[in-house]
Design an enzyme around this catalytic site. Structure first.
Site, PDB file in Angstrom:
ATOM      1  CG  HIS A 100      -0.141  -0.022   2.498  1.00  0.00           C
ATOM      2  ND1 HIS A 100       0.468  -0.891   2.945  1.00  0.00           N
ATOM      3  CD2 HIS A 100       0.225   1.188   3.321  1.00  0.00           C
ATOM      4  CE1 HIS A 100       0.927  -0.634   4.230  1.00  0.00           C
ATOM      5  NE2 HIS A 100       0.920   0.579   4.360  1.00  0.00           N
ATOM      6  CB  THR A 110       6.934  -1.166   1.846  1.00  0.00           C
ATOM      7  OG1 THR A 110       7.247   0.040   2.319  1.00  0.00           O
ATOM      8  CG2 THR A 110       7.869  -2.354   2.641  1.00  0.00           C
ATOM      9  CB  THR A 154       2.148   5.199   4.250  1.00  0.00           C
ATOM     10  OG1 THR A 154       2.368   3.829   4.556  1.00  0.00           O
ATOM     11  CG2 THR A 154       2.091   5.655   5.476  1.00  0.00           C
ATOM     12  CG  HIS A 162       7.971   4.441  -0.015  1.00  0.00           C
ATOM     13  ND1 HIS A 162       8.219   5.774   0.605  1.00  0.00           N
ATOM     14  CD2 HIS A 162       8.015   3.543   0.673  1.00  0.00           C
ATOM     15  CE1 HIS A 162       8.229   5.368   1.942  1.00  0.00           C
ATOM     16  NE2 HIS A 162       8.054   4.217   1.841  1.00  0.00           N
TER      17      HIS A 162
END
Length: 835
Positions: free
Chosen positions: A718, A799, A720, A797
């Site tokens: 996802h 992860t 953040t 970004h």
């Protein structure tokens, strides 16, 4: 720059000229902003909007509607000041040199023998007040006059040590043809006239600090304005002088006796204004023909009554006869008297002549005493000669320039002076005064004390930066004076010098951050012009002698996009990056890299730093008309008044990032001044914004995507979309804001194109297309006092893994949002929403 508005294109090609066609897809403010950042000097604006022209003019950028080709030809070839309220163009055009002429707007000059000393084949032309008599030369759709004259050179010659006028004027013309036009000085007279007319109508008490001779006509019609200058030279001050003999020295090749008389009378007049704040009757005895009265009449309706056997053509009432002491009874109260009686020497021998002169001096003095002995509201200026005399110690001595320095000087007395203690002054002391001192100013009022005035509007133009003033007292005055227009010298050194040399003195230097003002506009000369109905075609250049214009108490303070606004803020950046830098994207790239954002894909459309603030800091020398501190403060207090147009409000963290980038820029350039300025602006941002950081977060906003084009081994990859530090009771407020942003969040054009190791053991995919919405969301949370975002820059970004992986590059791929949620860290999801 100058903007010339046309309804249709023209065939001609002009140097340093660019064409801009009005963009109908953008509003008037956006068009004005785009025009203001073009890099050429001349902008031909096609299919123009009148509102866009108004926006530019209010910003101090001259923008004129053109109806005819000769209007275009005239305005494109010279610079000018534009009164956009009255639709008057004041040209600063010296092309009249090609007619073998020099020009003056002072009538008395035309009555001298100056043409005997001009360049061969040249003539002198009188053009009237601010070139008013040239209006007939321009049959235009707007009022137009050429305000350019050579009076500055003529007056400089009079006060110089040069005697050869032809050589002097030749040098000045050559200087004018080879150096940048001192545009502020040329337009200053237009500005001062407009400024003081406005202030006198708006304020009951106006104070002016530090006027010089160039303002001697400006204040003729404003007797109520209180002047402060360097003070007079008093009779008692001669005690410091050693005795000397007659020197005799020629100051000017052409006759400047009328100029001297004009200065004497105006000095006396301003003394009267200082004491009584109204216009007097002006009585003059001798000094015919006084052609300079015509000059005074261009500015004010003062009344003159004169006595002289010779004609005085511009007097209201002239008595073609001698004046005797018995005639003093004819003179009324509320008046000034100028006594300039001196019999022509003709063929009289020197000793006899000297005796006559001394007798006339005593007679002149007696006329003055008689005049001042009765009645009220009187000031007298009387012609004297160097001789043994008893004079009142408080009387003012004058020695304005005249054709030859001989033995004459002048004395100003009021009623109180005439009754004051008298002191014996030897002839040799008076010769010492005459030989060594020239009165350089018609304003001889007392110096200004750097203290706040409660009920007055204070104007101090180019008067307070001198280092004989205490710097902290200047700052205190600016901070505390409720209504004022004060200028101080801007610090545009590179080594952050606290003071710099100017002519034979030193000036303190200042930055906007030196002042603690919340209701003042700090701008440039051209930014100030826009607030008084004027604009200018040539912006201030970073010459080293530039000034901040600080306006306190103005009703334009909250009109953020109308005055001292962001017009031209990127112009210097455009000039550099489109001509000198490694790429036109250099500014975007540098701002991201200096904040450790290494994803430069789309950096020119999705930059994480405020370009406005960055440019305002690193290029402040080139454009400080934009009041950065005011812009920050009004946004921080939510008091900015926006007239119209699409307006983007930056999140406070974007401003902080800009300061950090500017600091990095300053270090690379070894620019200590920008380094300090950037630090102080960042401190100011932190002071006016209550910024809190979620460096120890307990909630986060997540975005889950329908598609991830990479392999991953985390459970739910996802984005953040920011972290929060909130109490559980604030969760409903956060949810309400997320719901409000639902449409915008799902409209984001989110893409990814590569993976990288964010740090050891953290493998992530880049995300582009979210920063603009992130900062809008940040602002919404900030305004509700919800702590959102960390102190380090937000680097979007996804992860993918907590292990080392090989970096992958793919074609840019759109990511489709599945749902957006709010989750407690190490806890449960408390809210989610799908499209």
């Amino acid at each position: 720059m100058k903007v010339l508005a046309l309804r249709r294109s023209v065939a001609q090609v002009y140097a340093d000229t660019q064409i801009y066609t009005h963009d109908e897809t953008k509003d008037d403010y956006e068009n004005a902003f785009l025009i203001s950042n073009l890099t050429t000097h001349n902008i031909l604006y096609l299919n123009y909007s009148v509102k866009t022209l108004q926006i530019l003019n209010k910003s101090g950028i001259a923008a004129v509607e053109i109806q005819k080709m000769d209007e275009l030809f005239t305005l494109i070839r010279c610079n000018f000041t534009y009164d956009y309220i009255e639709d008057i163009v004041y040209l600063h055009d010296y092309s009249y040199y090609t007619n073998n002429e020099i020009r003056t707007d002072q009538h008395w000059v035309t009555k001298t023998n100056i043409e005997n000393y001009l360049l061969p084949g040249w003539k002198l032309t009188y053009v009237g007040y601010n070139g008013n008599d040239t209006r007939g030369h321009y049959n235009f759709s707007f009022k137009c006059q050429n305000a350019a004259t050579d009076d500055d050179a003529i007056i400089e010659y009079i006060y110089s040590n040069e005697l050869d006028f032809q050589n002097f004027i030749l040098k000045k013309i050559k200087e004018r043809m080879t150096t940048s036009l001192p545009i502020a000085r040329l337009s200053n007279r237009v500005f001062r006239d407009k400024l003081f007319k406005t202030l006198v109508s708006d304020y009951s008490k106006v104070v002016n600090v530090g006027p010089r001779n160039e303002s001697m006509f400006t204040f003729l019609d404003h007797p109520s304005i209180k002047q402060f200058s360097n003070g007079p030279y008093l009779v008692k001050d001669t005690i410091k002088l050693k005795q000397e003999r007659w020197l005799g020295k020629r100051l000017s090749q052409f006759d400047i006796g009328q100029y001297k008389n004009m200065l004497n009378v105006l000095t006396t007049l301003y003394q009267y204004y200082d004491m009584y704040h109204e216009k007097p009757i002006i009585y003059m005895v001798g000094s015919a023909p006084s052609y300079w009265i015509h000059d005074v009449r261009q500015y004010s309706n003062l009344k003159f009554e004169t006595w002289d056997p010779l004609d005085t053509p511009y007097s209201d009432l002239h008595h073609k006869e001698l004046f005797y002491i018995s005639d003093v009874t004819k003179l009324k109260d509320n008046s000034i008297l100028y006594v300039d009686i001196r019999t022509d020497r003709e063929s009289i021998d020197w000793k006899t002549w000297r005796k006559i002169v001394e007798e006339q001096t005593i007679n002149n003095l007696n006329i003055a005493y008689r005049y001042l002995s009765t009645g009220k509201a009187k000031v007298c200026c009387v012609k004297m000669t160097a001789m043994d005399l008893e004079l009142p110690i408080s009387a003012k001595l004058l020695h304005h320039p005249t054709t030859e320095i001989r033995s004459e000087f002048y004395l100003i007395m009021d009623i109180w002076d005439s009754k004051n203690i008298k002191r014996f002054i030897p002839k040799g002391v008076l010769y010492s005064y005459i030989n060594n001192i020239i009165t350089e100013n018609v304003f001889i009022q007392q110096p200004f004390k750097l203290k706040t005035l409660r009920n007055e509007y204070v104007v101090a133009l180019y008067a307070l930066s001198n280092d004989f003033n205490n710097r902290e007292d200047v700052i205190k005055l600016v901070n505390n004076q409720k209504n004022a227009l004060i200028t101080v010298r801007i610090n545009n050194t590179f080594k952050d010098e606290p003071k710099v040399g100017f002519k034979d003195i030193y000036d303190w230097t200042f930055l906007p951050t030196d002042f603690e003002t919340n209701e003042s506009i700090i701008t440039s000369y051209d930014g100030c012009l826009g607030m008084f109905g004027l604009s200018i075609s040539l912006a201030s250049k970073p010459t080293g002698n530039n000034h901040l214009f600080i306006l306190s108490g103005t009703n334009k303070y909250f009109k953020l996009d109308q005055f001292a606004n962001h017009m031209s803020i990127s112009r210097r950046s455009h000039q550099i990056r489109f001509s000198e830098s490694a790429t036109s994207y250099s500014g975007y790239i540098f701002r991201d890299l200096s904040n450790n954002n290494f994803n430069l894909i789309g950096t020119n459309v999705e930059n994480s730093v405020s370009g406005h603030v960055y440019n305002a800091l690193i290029y402040y020398r080139y454009n400080y008309s934009f009041d950065l501190k005011r812009w920050i403060y009004l946004h921080s207090t939510n008091k900015a008044s926006i007239e119209g147009g699409r307006y983007y409000e930056h999140a406070p963290i974007e401003l902080i990032y800009a300061c950090r980038s500017a600091r990095e820029f300053a270090r690379l350039q070894d620019d200590l001044t920008v380094l300090r300025y950037s630090n102080e602006i960042e401190n100011y941002i932190n002071k006016v914004y209550s910024i809190t950081y979620a460096d120890d977060p307990n909630y986060f906003i997540g975005i889950k995507f329908k598609n991830i084009p990479y392999e991953y081994d985390v459970k739910v990859p996802h984005l953040t979309f920011g972290v929060l530090n909130i109490s559980d009771s604030m969760v409903p407020d956060v949810i309400a804001i997320l719901k409000k942003f639902k449409s915008e969040l799902f409209r984001m054009d989110i893409t990814t194109s590569y993976t990288y190791m964010l740090s050891d053991e953290i493998y992530v995919a880049n995300v582009s297309g979210v920063l603009s919405t992130y900062f809008k969301l940040y602002n919404a949370f900030y305004k509700e006092q919800i702590t959102f975002g960390q102190s380090r820059m937000f680097i979007p970004h996804i992860t993918l893994s907590f292990s080392d992986k090989k970096v992958v590059r793919i074609d840019s791929t759109r990511l489709n949002i599945d749902f957006i949620y709010l989750r407690k860290i190490k806890g449960d999801t408390v809210f989610d929403m799908a499209e």
